[in-house]
Design a protein around this motif. Structure first.
Motif, PDB file in Angstrom:
ATOM      1  N   GLN A   1       0.834  -1.196   0.000  1.00 43.36           N
ATOM      2  CA  GLN A   1       0.000   0.000   0.000  1.00 43.36           C
ATOM      3  C   GLN A   1       0.873   1.252   0.000  1.00 43.36           C
ATOM      4  O   GLN A   1       2.060   1.202   0.319  1.00 43.36           O
ATOM      5  CB  GLN A   1      -0.904  -0.005   1.233  1.00 43.36           C
ATOM      6  N   ASP A   2       0.252   2.382  -0.353  1.00 39.38           N
ATOM      7  CA  ASP A   2       1.008   3.630  -0.436  1.00 39.38           C
ATOM      8  C   ASP A   2       1.632   4.025   0.897  1.00 39.38           C
ATOM      9  O   ASP A   2       2.688   4.674   0.934  1.00 39.38           O
ATOM     10  CB  ASP A   2       0.101   4.762  -0.926  1.00 39.38           C
ATOM     11  N   ASN A   3       0.988   3.639   2.005  1.00 42.17           N
ATOM     12  CA  ASN A   3       1.503   4.021   3.321  1.00 42.17           C
ATOM     13  C   ASN A   3       2.548   3.043   3.861  1.00 42.17           C
ATOM     14  O   ASN A   3       3.002   3.175   4.991  1.00 42.17           O
ATOM     15  CB  ASN A   3       0.356   4.156   4.319  1.00 42.17           C
TER      16      ASN A   3
ATOM     17  N   ASP B   1       2.037  -0.232   4.366  1.00 40.52           N
ATOM     18  CA  ASP B   1       1.412  -1.466   4.849  1.00 40.52           C
ATOM     19  C   ASP B   1       1.342  -2.496   3.721  1.00 40.52           C
ATOM     20  O   ASP B   1       1.465  -2.150   2.540  1.00 40.52           O
ATOM     21  CB  ASP B   1      -0.006  -1.200   5.355  1.00 40.52           C
TER      22      ASP B   1
ATOM     23  N   TYR C   1      -4.010  -6.006   7.270  1.00 33.87           N
ATOM     24  CA  TYR C   1      -2.905  -5.170   6.824  1.00 33.87           C
ATOM     25  C   TYR C   1      -1.720  -5.417   7.758  1.00 33.87           C
ATOM     26  O   TYR C   1      -1.840  -5.265   8.978  1.00 33.87           O
ATOM     27  CB  TYR C   1      -3.276  -3.686   6.877  1.00 33.87           C
TER      28      TYR C   1
ATOM     29  N   CYS D   1       1.489  -4.055   9.156  1.00 30.96           N
ATOM     30  CA  CYS D   1       2.087  -2.723   9.270  1.00 30.96           C
ATOM     31  C   CYS D   1       3.594  -2.771   9.502  1.00 30.96           C
ATOM     32  O   CYS D   1       4.296  -1.797   9.222  1.00 30.96           O
ATOM     33  CB  CYS D   1       1.421  -1.961  10.418  1.00 30.96           C
TER      34      CYS D   1
END
Length: 239
Positions: free
Chosen positions: A165-167, A169, A212, A214
């Motif tokens: 994911q972009d963040n 995760d 997700y 992290c």
């Protein structure tokens, strides 16, 4: 971890000409979610490659509870062991969602196996991988708690089929608490408690059948300190 494409496929590693001969002999079978590929005790009359979709391999306990042994995806092969030893199926396989299979019937398997020694070598390699995994998982089940086994399963799945994911995760789709419980041999309630513990530690978060990851390193490190690193996981196109 080392990602290895084709880890569950004896067809993927064949020389081009042999692979083409195998694929040319295969027919297509369409399954809806919940349809059986084969059932425990059935005669092994074919083996399969997943062209699209997912297939869950499972057994049923004496108490009637399904225990998931694994979930295979596009490109993976299933059912080849029965083609080698001709014994009844030792487990059941069912489509997780709408699935397309390529089917190699026993007469064609036997013909190609006799004609191309490369097939036997690839099957030997695949079975050797499985022996390694089964040994590793047996050690894991003896040495680790449910929470530690959950952490390793999430890390393994994130590494193999997760979507970045972009963040930062890593998203694991279609992974409910119930599915995790079936894979780990625990209860849904116990797995949910362990997920919450991992969430409080900032290692994962979950929502509506999605998990997700992290902090992949943080998820793995405590387990690797106990039993060492997991060397190889399967990867798939697009990972």
């Amino acid at each position: 971890m080392l990602g290895l494409p084709g880890l569950h496929s004896w067809i993927a590693g064949l020389p081009d000409a042999v692979r083409d001969a195998v694929l040319a002999a295969m027919t297509t079978r369409s399954l809806a979610a919940g349809d059986a590929v084969y059932t425990l005790g059935s005669t092994p009359d074919a083996c399969y490659m997943i062209e699209r979709g997912r297939v869950r391999i499972f057994n049923v306990s004496d108490a009637g509870r399904e225990v998931t042994l694994g979930e295979l995806r596009t490109g993976d092969c299933i059912g080849e062991v029965g083609m080698i030893d001709s014994l009844p199926r030792f487990n059941s396989a069912v489509a997780v969602d709408d699935t397309e299979l390529l089917v190699l019937a026993r007469p064609d398997f036997d013909r190609l196996y006799a004609a191309h020694p490369e097939i036997a070598r690839q099957l030997n390699r695949l079975l050797a991988y499985r022996v390694r995994f089964f040994y590793m998982h047996a050690e894991e089940s003896r040495a680790l708690s449910l929470g530690q086994r959950l952490a390793r399963l999430l890390a393994r799945t994130a590494y193999g089929v997760g979507v970045a994911q972009d963040n930062g995760d890593i998203l694991i789709e279609s992974l409910s608490h119930e599915a995790l419980a079936n894979m780990l041999g625990g209860t849904r309630q116990a797995v949910s408690q362990e997920i919450k513990r991992l969430e409080r530690a900032g290692l994962v978060r979950s929502s509506y059948g999605k998990v997700y990851v992290c902090d992949l390193v943080g998820l793995l490190q405590p387990v690797e300190d106990l039993i060492g690193a997991e060397a190889v996981v399967p990867t798939y196109p697009g990972d």
